[in-house]
Design a protein around this motif. Structure first.
Motif, PDB file in Angstrom:
ATOM      1  N   LEU A 231      46.461  53.097   6.591  1.00  0.00           N
ATOM      2  CA  LEU A 231      46.665  54.485   6.156  1.00  0.00           C
ATOM      3  C   LEU A 231      47.833  55.054   6.958  1.00  0.00           C
ATOM      4  CD1 LEU A 231      42.910  55.553   6.239  1.00  0.00           C
ATOM      5  CD2 LEU A 231      44.232  54.805   4.255  1.00  0.00           C
ATOM      6  N   PRO A 232      48.741  55.771   6.315  1.00  0.00           N
ATOM      7  CA  PRO A 232      49.954  56.199   7.029  1.00  0.00           C
ATOM      8  C   PRO A 232      49.721  57.234   8.145  1.00  0.00           C
ATOM      9  CG  PRO A 232      50.063  56.857   4.700  1.00  0.00           C
ATOM     10  CD  PRO A 232      48.798  56.076   4.880  1.00  0.00           C
ATOM     11  N   ALA A 233      48.843  58.219   7.914  1.00  0.00           N
ATOM     12  CA  ALA A 233      48.663  59.318   8.876  1.00  0.00           C
ATOM     13  C   ALA A 233      49.998  59.984   9.193  1.00  0.00           C
ATOM     14  CB  ALA A 233      47.920  58.827  10.117  1.00  0.00           C
ATOM     15  N   GLY A 234      50.251  60.326  10.497  1.00  0.00           N
ATOM     16  CA  GLY A 234      51.385  61.200  10.823  1.00  0.00           C
ATOM     17  C   GLY A 234      52.734  60.516  10.892  1.00  0.00           C
ATOM     18  N   GLY A 235      53.768  61.350  10.865  1.00  0.00           N
ATOM     19  CA  GLY A 235      55.150  60.901  10.969  1.00  0.00           C
ATOM     20  C   GLY A 235      56.050  62.097  10.710  1.00  0.00           C
ATOM     21  N   TYR A 236      56.773  62.527  11.755  1.00  0.00           N
ATOM     22  CA  TYR A 236      57.574  63.756  11.656  1.00  0.00           C
ATOM     23  C   TYR A 236      58.942  63.529  12.287  1.00  0.00           C
ATOM     24  CZ  TYR A 236      52.661  64.799  11.359  1.00  0.00           C
ATOM     25  OH  TYR A 236      51.336  64.739  11.031  1.00  0.00           O
ATOM     26  N   ALA A 237      59.557  62.398  11.952  1.00  0.00           N
ATOM     27  CA  ALA A 237      60.867  62.096  12.525  1.00  0.00           C
ATOM     28  C   ALA A 237      61.847  63.205  12.144  1.00  0.00           C
ATOM     29  CB  ALA A 237      61.362  60.750  12.025  1.00  0.00           C
ATOM     30  N   ARG A 238      62.773  63.480  13.040  1.00  0.00           N
ATOM     31  CA  ARG A 238      63.754  64.541  12.760  1.00  0.00           C
ATOM     32  C   ARG A 238      64.526  64.221  11.488  1.00  0.00           C
ATOM     33  NH1 ARG A 238      62.965  64.314  18.151  1.00  0.00           N
ATOM     34  NH2 ARG A 238      62.198  66.286  18.963  1.00  0.00           N
ATOM     35  N   ASN A 239      64.764  62.933  11.245  1.00  0.00           N
ATOM     36  CA  ASN A 239      65.344  62.502   9.979  1.00  0.00           C
ATOM     37  C   ASN A 239      64.203  61.919   9.134  1.00  0.00           C
ATOM     38  OD1 ASN A 239      66.637  61.279   7.882  1.00  0.00           O
ATOM     39  ND2 ASN A 239      67.926  59.951   9.151  1.00  0.00           N
ATOM     40  N   ILE A 240      63.841  62.614   8.062  1.00  0.00           N
ATOM     41  CA  ILE A 240      62.637  62.222   7.308  1.00  0.00           C
ATOM     42  C   ILE A 240      62.750  60.794   6.760  1.00  0.00           C
ATOM     43  CG2 ILE A 240      63.330  63.245   5.082  1.00  0.00           C
ATOM     44  CD1 ILE A 240      60.375  64.090   4.746  1.00  0.00           C
ATOM     45  N   ALA A 241      63.966  60.331   6.505  1.00  0.00           N
ATOM     46  CA  ALA A 241      64.152  58.954   6.011  1.00  0.00           C
ATOM     47  C   ALA A 241      63.611  57.934   7.021  1.00  0.00           C
ATOM     48  CB  ALA A 241      65.625  58.691   5.725  1.00  0.00           C
ATOM     49  N   ASP A 242      63.676  58.252   8.306  1.00  0.00           N
ATOM     50  CA  ASP A 242      63.123  57.345   9.332  1.00  0.00           C
ATOM     51  C   ASP A 242      61.612  57.211   9.161  1.00  0.00           C
ATOM     52  OD1 ASP A 242      65.630  57.083  10.402  1.00  0.00           O
ATOM     53  OD2 ASP A 242      65.271  58.407  12.121  1.00  0.00           O
ATOM     54  N   THR A 243      60.948  58.332   8.915  1.00  0.00           N
ATOM     55  CA  THR A 243      59.493  58.309   8.728  1.00  0.00           C
ATOM     56  C   THR A 243      59.124  57.446   7.531  1.00  0.00           C
ATOM     57  OG1 THR A 243      59.144  60.462   9.773  1.00  0.00           O
ATOM     58  CG2 THR A 243      57.485  59.761   8.189  1.00  0.00           C
ATOM     59  N   VAL A 244      59.862  57.611   6.446  1.00  0.00           N
ATOM     60  CA  VAL A 244      59.580  56.827   5.235  1.00  0.00           C
ATOM     61  C   VAL A 244      59.769  55.336   5.525  1.00  0.00           C
ATOM     62  CG1 VAL A 244      60.286  56.418   2.848  1.00  0.00           C
ATOM     63  CG2 VAL A 244      60.288  58.755   3.769  1.00  0.00           C
ATOM     64  N   LYS A 245      60.856  54.988   6.199  1.00  0.00           N
ATOM     65  CA  LYS A 245      61.133  53.574   6.505  1.00  0.00           C
ATOM     66  C   LYS A 245      60.065  52.982   7.429  1.00  0.00           C
ATOM     67  CE  LYS A 245      65.837  52.722   5.407  1.00  0.00           C
ATOM     68  NZ  LYS A 245      66.450  54.015   5.042  1.00  0.00           N
ATOM     69  N   LEU A 246      59.612  53.782   8.390  1.00  0.00           N
ATOM     70  CA  LEU A 246      58.590  53.286   9.320  1.00  0.00           C
ATOM     71  C   LEU A 246      57.247  53.060   8.616  1.00  0.00           C
ATOM     72  CD1 LEU A 246      59.547  55.483  12.389  1.00  0.00           C
ATOM     73  CD2 LEU A 246      59.515  52.976  12.366  1.00  0.00           C
ATOM     74  N   HIS A 247      56.865  53.977   7.741  1.00  0.00           N
ATOM     75  CA  HIS A 247      55.612  53.774   6.990  1.00  0.00           C
ATOM     76  C   HIS A 247      55.733  52.543   6.079  1.00  0.00           C
ATOM     77  CE1 HIS A 247      53.411  57.220   8.350  1.00  0.00           C
ATOM     78  NE2 HIS A 247      54.164  58.122   7.771  1.00  0.00           N
ATOM     79  N   ALA A 248      56.892  52.384   5.450  1.00  0.00           N
ATOM     80  CA  ALA A 248      57.099  51.222   4.571  1.00  0.00           C
ATOM     81  C   ALA A 248      57.053  49.930   5.387  1.00  0.00           C
ATOM     82  CB  ALA A 248      58.440  51.348   3.842  1.00  0.00           C
ATOM     83  N   GLN A 249      57.627  49.990   6.583  1.00  0.00           N
ATOM     84  CA  GLN A 249      57.635  48.821   7.466  1.00  0.00           C
ATOM     85  C   GLN A 249      56.199  48.377   7.776  1.00  0.00           C
ATOM     86  OE1 GLN A 249      60.280  48.180  11.163  1.00  0.00           O
ATOM     87  NE2 GLN A 249      58.517  49.225  12.053  1.00  0.00           N
ATOM     88  N   THR A 250      55.320  49.339   8.104  1.00  0.00           N
ATOM     89  CA  THR A 250      53.918  49.009   8.379  1.00  0.00           C
ATOM     90  C   THR A 250      53.306  48.275   7.190  1.00  0.00           C
ATOM     91  OG1 THR A 250      53.649  50.983   9.772  1.00  0.00           O
ATOM     92  CG2 THR A 250      51.631  49.984   8.904  1.00  0.00           C
ATOM     93  N   ILE A 251      53.514  48.822   6.005  1.00  0.00           N
ATOM     94  CA  ILE A 251      52.901  48.228   4.809  1.00  0.00           C
ATOM     95  C   ILE A 251      53.469  46.825   4.568  1.00  0.00           C
ATOM     96  CG2 ILE A 251      52.719  48.481   2.294  1.00  0.00           C
ATOM     97  CD1 ILE A 251      52.582  51.561   2.818  1.00  0.00           C
ATOM     98  N   ARG A 252      54.776  46.674   4.700  1.00  0.00           N
ATOM     99  CA  ARG A 252      55.366  45.334   4.492  1.00  0.00           C
ATOM    100  C   ARG A 252      54.811  44.331   5.489  1.00  0.00           C
ATOM    101  NH1 ARG A 252      60.592  48.282   4.117  1.00  0.00           N
ATOM    102  NH2 ARG A 252      60.958  48.672   1.904  1.00  0.00           N
ATOM    103  N   ILE A 253      54.670  44.737   6.726  1.00  0.00           N
ATOM    104  CA  ILE A 253      54.149  43.824   7.763  1.00  0.00           C
ATOM    105  C   ILE A 253      52.725  43.381   7.410  1.00  0.00           C
ATOM    106  CG2 ILE A 253      53.301  43.770  10.154  1.00  0.00           C
ATOM    107  CD1 ILE A 253      55.887  45.364  10.881  1.00  0.00           C
ATOM    108  N   PHE A 254      51.890  44.320   7.025  1.00  0.00           N
ATOM    109  CA  PHE A 254      50.489  43.961   6.745  1.00  0.00           C
ATOM    110  C   PHE A 254      50.340  43.094   5.500  1.00  0.00           C
ATOM    111  CE2 PHE A 254      49.364  46.618  10.175  1.00  0.00           C
ATOM    112  CZ  PHE A 254      48.105  46.158  10.548  1.00  0.00           C
ATOM    113  N   HIS A 255      51.338  43.149   4.620  1.00  0.00           N
ATOM    114  CA  HIS A 255      51.257  42.330   3.407  1.00  0.00           C
ATOM    115  C   HIS A 255      52.167  41.105   3.504  1.00  0.00           C
ATOM    116  CE1 HIS A 255      48.777  45.245   1.088  1.00  0.00           C
ATOM    117  NE2 HIS A 255      49.241  46.045   2.017  1.00  0.00           N
ATOM    118  N   GLY A 256      52.572  40.781   4.739  1.00  0.00           N
ATOM    119  CA  GLY A 256      53.334  39.548   4.975  1.00  0.00           C
ATOM    120  C   GLY A 256      54.722  39.557   4.384  1.00  0.00           C
ATOM    121  N   LYS A 257      55.304  40.727   4.209  1.00  0.00           N
ATOM    122  CA  LYS A 257      56.655  40.804   3.635  1.00  0.00           C
ATOM    123  C   LYS A 257      57.712  41.104   4.680  1.00  0.00           C
ATOM    124  CE  LYS A 257      54.860  42.397  -0.795  1.00  0.00           C
ATOM    125  NZ  LYS A 257      55.555  41.882  -1.978  1.00  0.00           N
ATOM    126  N   GLN A 258      57.329  41.170   5.942  1.00  0.00           N
ATOM    127  CA  GLN A 258      58.312  41.453   6.977  1.00  0.00           C
ATOM    128  C   GLN A 258      57.879  40.830   8.291  1.00  0.00           C
ATOM    129  OE1 GLN A 258      59.856  45.480   7.001  1.00  0.00           O
ATOM    130  NE2 GLN A 258      60.326  45.355   9.152  1.00  0.00           N
TER     131      GLN A 258
END
Ligand code: ZN
Length: 265
Positions: A238-265
């Protein structure tokens, strides 16, 4: 934005419906649900510190059903991720800190209708303590809550099964060492059937609401350690929090978590 980031890749998408009131009522009080579902501004809904209207109510209900659906899929396939959820500050009778419904505990109670003794671990690595989840599960002997969070930060702390207070300004190496030590402590005392991973990315060094200093690579390593420490146990992310000053960073970090857990990164 997270969906836009991931939609061009190959995933098995599943779309949740709106969580019904009886499902929410396994955790939340009747009075609070009346206020929340009616999008009423009351002392109890205002503590979310975000506006409330019928569209937000619907979005939170869909997100909550998404956590239930992800938990069911994780039990079936080993891993599933909700693109929203991780509302760990929500209590039975009031909202807190951007969280109206405690989707994790609602999902646990929903799963237990068919599987009464299901043992669940909630590993909460958001920079803020999972106070609502800790409080709601405190007397649940089939649940274990591990929260690692910045000590001098929101919220007023509750008692998890295991709390780890972190000093501000902690960087990758120290953080990962502490994480390893505490995952081990949990593994020695609790054997879950399912793990909810509250994967807040507000531990990022450029987060506006967090005081830790993890890098993008450090957060990837954090996620890999959670993924690998109990092989074979199904996990919901579950993504929960993320408030990077550049919102694109938050999106990339949440996507990174999901890719890692599904063996894509
Ligand atoms: Zn947070």
């Amino acid at each position: 934005m997270l969906y836009d980031e991931l939609k061009h890749e190959r995933w098995n998408w599943n779309e949740p419906h709106v969580a019904d009131e009886a499902t929410l009522a396994r955790v939340h009080t009747k009075k609070y649900l009346r206020d929340f579902l009616g999008a009423r501004v009351t002392d109890q809904t205002m503590q979310a510190e975000v506006p409330i209207d019928s569209r937000i109510v619907e979005a939170v209900r869909v997100a909550t059903q998404g956590t239930i659906l992800a938990a069911e899929l994780a039990l079936k396939y080993g891993v599933a991720s909700n693109l929203s959820g991780g509302f760990h500050h929500s209590f039975a009778d009031h909202a807190e800190g951007f969280c109206f419904l405690n989707d994790t505990v609602i999902a646990i109670r929903a799963l237990r209708v068919a599987k009464p003794g299901l043992k669940v671990a909630v590993i909460d690595l958001d920079v803020h303590q999972g106070n609502g989840t800790a409080y709601l599960l405190k007397d649940d002997e089939n649940a274990y809550t591990l929260s690692m969070h910045e000590k001098d930060n929101y919220p007023v702390k509750q008692q998890s099964s295991h709390d780890v207070d972190l000093a501000s300004h902690l960087g990758d190496a120290e953080y990962l060492k502490i994480l390893d030590d505490n995952l081990r402590i949990m593994r020695d005392v609790f054997e879950p059937d399912l793990i909810f991973y509250i994967a807040g990315v507000d531990v990022y060094k450029d987060d506006a609401l967090g005081g830790l200093e993890l890098s993008v690579q450090g957060i990837a390593e954090r996620d890999r350690r959670v993924k690998n420490f109990m092989p074979g146990v199904p996990v919901v992310t579950l993504p929960a929090g993320g408030y990077a000053r550049n919102i694109a960073d938050t999106v990339k970090l949440h996507a990174q978590t999901i890719r890692i857990f599904h063996g894509k990164q």
